[in-house]
Design a protein around this motif. Sequence first.
Motif, PDB file in Angstrom:
ATOM      1  N   VAL A 329     -59.333 -10.531 -81.840  1.00 36.93           N
ATOM      2  CA  VAL A 329     -59.268 -11.549 -80.787  1.00 36.93           C
ATOM      3  C   VAL A 329     -57.831 -11.723 -80.316  1.00 36.93           C
ATOM      4  CG1 VAL A 329     -59.635 -13.984 -80.241  1.00 36.93           C
ATOM      5  CG2 VAL A 329     -61.314 -12.749 -81.620  1.00 36.93           C
ATOM      6  N   LEU A 330     -56.890 -11.790 -81.261  1.00 33.61           N
ATOM      7  CA  LEU A 330     -55.481 -11.944 -80.897  1.00 33.61           C
ATOM      8  C   LEU A 330     -54.955 -10.729 -80.141  1.00 33.61           C
ATOM      9  CD1 LEU A 330     -53.903 -13.660 -84.032  1.00 33.61           C
ATOM     10  CD2 LEU A 330     -54.445 -14.677 -81.812  1.00 33.61           C
ATOM     11  N   LEU A 331     -55.410  -9.536 -80.510  1.00 39.41           N
ATOM     12  CA  LEU A 331     -54.995  -8.337 -79.770  1.00 39.41           C
ATOM     13  C   LEU A 331     -55.461  -8.425 -78.313  1.00 39.41           C
ATOM     14  CD1 LEU A 331     -55.711  -5.586 -82.449  1.00 39.41           C
ATOM     15  CD2 LEU A 331     -53.470  -6.146 -81.488  1.00 39.41           C
ATOM     16  N   GLY A 332     -56.688  -8.886 -78.111  1.00 32.55           N
ATOM     17  CA  GLY A 332     -57.176  -9.073 -76.748  1.00 32.55           C
ATOM     18  C   GLY A 332     -56.414 -10.137 -76.000  1.00 32.55           C
ATOM     19  N   VAL A 333     -56.137 -11.269 -76.673  1.00 30.68           N
ATOM     20  CA  VAL A 333     -55.379 -12.362 -76.048  1.00 30.68           C
ATOM     21  C   VAL A 333     -53.973 -11.883 -75.675  1.00 30.68           C
ATOM     22  CG1 VAL A 333     -54.318 -14.614 -76.486  1.00 30.68           C
ATOM     23  CG2 VAL A 333     -56.683 -14.198 -77.168  1.00 30.68           C
ATOM     24  N   GLY A 334     -53.356 -11.071 -76.542  1.00 37.60           N
ATOM     25  CA  GLY A 334     -52.014 -10.581 -76.258  1.00 37.60           C
ATOM     26  C   GLY A 334     -51.963  -9.630 -75.083  1.00 37.60           C
ATOM     27  N   CYS A 335     -52.972  -8.767 -74.965  1.00 39.75           N
ATOM     28  CA  CYS A 335     -52.992  -7.815 -73.844  1.00 39.75           C
ATOM     29  C   CYS A 335     -53.278  -8.501 -72.508  1.00 39.75           C
ATOM     30  CB  CYS A 335     -54.057  -6.750 -74.097  1.00 39.75           C
ATOM     31  SG  CYS A 335     -53.649  -5.563 -75.397  1.00 39.75           S
ATOM     32  N   ALA A 336     -54.019  -9.607 -72.541  1.00 41.84           N
ATOM     33  CA  ALA A 336     -54.558 -10.216 -71.324  1.00 41.84           C
ATOM     34  C   ALA A 336     -53.530 -10.563 -70.250  1.00 41.84           C
ATOM     35  CB  ALA A 336     -55.377 -11.460 -71.694  1.00 41.84           C
ATOM     36  N   PRO A 337     -52.402 -11.226 -70.551  1.00 42.72           N
ATOM     37  CA  PRO A 337     -51.538 -11.686 -69.470  1.00 42.72           C
ATOM     38  C   PRO A 337     -50.554 -10.653 -68.945  1.00 42.72           C
ATOM     39  CG  PRO A 337     -50.681 -12.465 -71.557  1.00 42.72           C
ATOM     40  CD  PRO A 337     -51.938 -11.716 -71.870  1.00 42.72           C
ATOM     41  N   ILE A 338     -50.393  -9.516 -69.625  1.00 43.15           N
ATOM     42  CA  ILE A 338     -49.283  -8.621 -69.293  1.00 43.15           C
ATOM     43  C   ILE A 338     -49.494  -7.895 -67.967  1.00 43.15           C
ATOM     44  CG2 ILE A 338     -47.963  -6.614 -70.068  1.00 43.15           C
ATOM     45  CD1 ILE A 338     -48.499  -7.530 -72.949  1.00 43.15           C
ATOM     46  N   ALA A 339     -50.617  -7.193 -67.824  1.00 41.04           N
ATOM     47  CA  ALA A 339     -50.856  -6.438 -66.592  1.00 41.04           C
ATOM     48  C   ALA A 339     -50.897  -7.335 -65.349  1.00 41.04           C
ATOM     49  CB  ALA A 339     -52.143  -5.623 -66.712  1.00 41.04           C
ATOM     50  N   PRO A 340     -51.589  -8.493 -65.366  1.00 36.90           N
ATOM     51  CA  PRO A 340     -51.564  -9.356 -64.184  1.00 36.90           C
ATOM     52  C   PRO A 340     -50.156  -9.819 -63.814  1.00 36.90           C
ATOM     53  CG  PRO A 340     -53.327 -10.028 -65.656  1.00 36.90           C
ATOM     54  CD  PRO A 340     -52.513  -9.018 -66.396  1.00 36.90           C
ATOM     55  N   ALA A 341     -49.334 -10.136 -64.814  1.00 37.88           N
ATOM     56  CA  ALA A 341     -47.962 -10.569 -64.531  1.00 37.88           C
ATOM     57  C   ALA A 341     -47.153  -9.451 -63.898  1.00 37.88           C
ATOM     58  CB  ALA A 341     -47.290 -11.055 -65.815  1.00 37.88           C
ATOM     59  N   VAL A 342     -47.337  -8.224 -64.377  1.00 39.29           N
ATOM     60  CA  VAL A 342     -46.622  -7.083 -63.800  1.00 39.29           C
ATOM     61  C   VAL A 342     -47.078  -6.839 -62.360  1.00 39.29           C
ATOM     62  CG1 VAL A 342     -46.257  -4.595 -63.972  1.00 39.29           C
ATOM     63  CG2 VAL A 342     -46.173  -5.999 -66.029  1.00 39.29           C
ATOM     64  N   VAL A 343     -48.394  -6.926 -62.120  1.00 40.88           N
ATOM     65  CA  VAL A 343     -48.921  -6.758 -60.760  1.00 40.88           C
ATOM     66  C   VAL A 343     -48.326  -7.810 -59.829  1.00 40.88           C
ATOM     67  CG1 VAL A 343     -51.013  -7.002 -59.350  1.00 40.88           C
ATOM     68  CG2 VAL A 343     -51.064  -5.623 -61.436  1.00 40.88           C
ATOM     69  N   HIS A 344     -48.319  -9.059 -60.268  1.00 41.22           N
ATOM     70  CA  HIS A 344     -47.790 -10.139 -59.447  1.00 41.22           C
ATOM     71  C   HIS A 344     -46.305  -9.972 -59.173  1.00 41.22           C
ATOM     72  CE1 HIS A 344     -46.288 -14.363 -58.806  1.00 41.22           C
ATOM     73  NE2 HIS A 344     -47.281 -14.323 -57.948  1.00 41.22           N
ATOM     74  N   ALA A 345     -45.572  -9.433 -60.148  1.00 37.75           N
ATOM     75  CA  ALA A 345     -44.121  -9.283 -60.007  1.00 37.75           C
ATOM     76  C   ALA A 345     -43.734  -8.089 -59.150  1.00 37.75           C
ATOM     77  CB  ALA A 345     -43.486  -9.143 -61.387  1.00 37.75           C
ATOM     78  N   THR A 346     -44.640  -7.137 -58.960  1.00 35.09           N
ATOM     79  CA  THR A 346     -44.284  -5.876 -58.297  1.00 35.09           C
ATOM     80  C   THR A 346     -43.690  -6.052 -56.906  1.00 35.09           C
ATOM     81  OG1 THR A 346     -45.875  -4.615 -59.602  1.00 35.09           O
ATOM     82  CG2 THR A 346     -45.184  -3.653 -57.508  1.00 35.09           C
ATOM     83  N   PRO A 347     -44.305  -6.833 -55.998  1.00 37.35           N
ATOM     84  CA  PRO A 347     -43.686  -6.973 -54.671  1.00 37.35           C
ATOM     85  C   PRO A 347     -42.354  -7.703 -54.710  1.00 37.35           C
ATOM     86  CG  PRO A 347     -45.599  -8.413 -54.876  1.00 37.35           C
ATOM     87  CD  PRO A 347     -45.603  -7.514 -56.071  1.00 37.35           C
ATOM     88  N   ARG A 348     -42.126  -8.531 -55.728  1.00 33.83           N
ATOM     89  CA  ARG A 348     -40.853  -9.243 -55.834  1.00 33.83           C
ATOM     90  C   ARG A 348     -39.746  -8.347 -56.388  1.00 33.83           C
ATOM     91  NH1 ARG A 348     -45.096 -10.924 -55.840  1.00 33.83           N
ATOM     92  NH2 ARG A 348     -45.726 -12.749 -54.689  1.00 33.83           N
ATOM     93  N   LEU A 349     -40.127  -7.391 -57.191  1.00 34.68           N
ATOM     94  CA  LEU A 349     -39.138  -6.466 -57.752  1.00 34.68           C
ATOM     95  C   LEU A 349     -38.872  -5.273 -56.839  1.00 34.68           C
ATOM     96  CD1 LEU A 349     -40.194  -6.322 -61.524  1.00 34.68           C
ATOM     97  CD2 LEU A 349     -38.028  -7.193 -60.620  1.00 34.68           C
ATOM     98  N   PHE A 350     -39.910  -4.804 -56.144  1.00 32.02           N
ATOM     99  CA  PHE A 350     -39.786  -3.551 -55.402  1.00 32.02           C
ATOM    100  C   PHE A 350     -40.031  -3.689 -53.904  1.00 32.02           C
ATOM    101  CE2 PHE A 350     -41.359  -2.660 -59.724  1.00 32.02           C
ATOM    102  CZ  PHE A 350     -40.273  -1.950 -60.205  1.00 32.02           C
ATOM    103  N   GLY A 351     -40.437  -4.877 -53.447  1.00 32.63           N
ATOM    104  CA  GLY A 351     -40.707  -5.075 -52.026  1.00 32.63           C
ATOM    105  C   GLY A 351     -42.173  -4.862 -51.697  1.00 32.63           C
ATOM    106  N   ALA A 352     -42.676  -5.619 -50.740  1.00 31.21           N
ATOM    107  CA  ALA A 352     -44.092  -5.543 -50.378  1.00 31.21           C
ATOM    108  C   ALA A 352     -44.467  -4.166 -49.856  1.00 31.21           C
ATOM    109  CB  ALA A 352     -44.417  -6.605 -49.326  1.00 31.21           C
ATOM    110  N   ALA A 353     -43.562  -3.529 -49.102  1.00 36.03           N
ATOM    111  CA  ALA A 353     -43.873  -2.235 -48.515  1.00 36.03           C
ATOM    112  C   ALA A 353     -44.060  -1.158 -49.576  1.00 36.03           C
ATOM    113  CB  ALA A 353     -42.767  -1.813 -47.552  1.00 36.03           C
TER     114      ALA A 353
END
Length: 419
Positions: A329-353
């Motif tokens: 359960v903890l392994l699942g909880v730990g994996c859960a927030p990482i990919a969404p946070a990276v997706v959300h951060a992508t346009p701020r780090l690299f630009g929307a285009a």
Amino acid sequence: MAHEQIHGDIVRAGTPGVSLQVILGFLAIGLPEALLGASWPAMGAGVHAPLVAVVGIAAVLAAGSAAAAITAEPVARRFGSGRTVDMGVALTVLALLGFSFAPHYWVLLIFALPYGIGSGMLVVALNAYVSVRSANARITWLHATTAFGALVGHTVLGWIIADGADWRWAYRTIGLVQLALAVVLAADTRRWRDHLTAAQMAQLGETPYAQGDWRHDMRRPHVVRTLMDMPAAVAVIVLMFATTSVEQTTMLWASSYMVHAGGMSIHTAGVYANLFFVGLVAGSVVAGVVALKVRDVWMVVGGIAVLLGAVVLMVVPMAGLWRALTAPVLLGVGCAPIAPAVVHATPRLFGAARTPAMIGMQTAAVSLATLVGPVLFAGVERVSGSMHALPWYLLGFTVIALAAYARVARVARLHARGE
């Protein structure tokens, strides 16, 4: 990663972050996600293939997904996000139904290609679409929808096989559900709005030219080398590769670990493996609530911290069943927030285009990790001669993820200060 307020302004500016079509698209990613590993013992016997032959199917899936991820940007630019999602779901329907009727192993290999291509197209098109339109909380909840779909697919497969039915009926059932989703998605592509206004593009740090339409904006050439030269690009890809390796290795090997290292029965171990998906869904829901107040960087470090705690729990000797039930359960909880946070951060780090192309590279890394992570552990287990190596293997990839995160966080701080 620090521009949460800016992103809130973008969402409020009029471009909808989430529609029913988007939610169904993320559900369509998850439904077939966990089927192969869970069904292979029965499937392999059904097509007279050895246990190791699953690696061949996984390799074709990963190759198709990676190829689609890298090329999904021009496809989405040409046809728009809605039609790209429609094509992706249609390909997975073809693959699932093809699997359900496949008489031989080589037929499975053929249908594994559209399986992977459709999955890759879906992940890139959907994540690129929501990354510039939705707050991190919404993206996390959308990823929870994918995790829920995987849980449903895994559970339906277990029910059907436990009921004595052929594994083909599991693929057929999920394929028909996926077909229904494809029909609903294709019924109304007008809900997908690829247009971003000039003001929205400016708020994301982009030059508002060509009416701010990202499909026109993406006509600028962004080759792999150009993307990889950007600060934090390699670190983000390593981060996604490492965390996906943890996730996929757990999915494939958790049951075997508890049978051979924990002394569980095969039936109990199957329930144990399902707890990972429970943790993934619950972790995504909780992370979505936390993301309303917490920035992307803290979502990533929080997820890595939970992964470290789960691995420590696996290696520290303790009496009782609660540890065995808590760790997945903890392994699942730990994996859960990482990919969404990276997706959300992508346009701020690299630009929307550059976001569709960059998410394509991240998805390709995820596809590679889906194959490499679990298969590499098979080699580690063979060399060590024991399933007790699993926690240490997961720890190694978690440490790699932590090192990559440190690099991304440093670039994010510089970006926030305008340096």
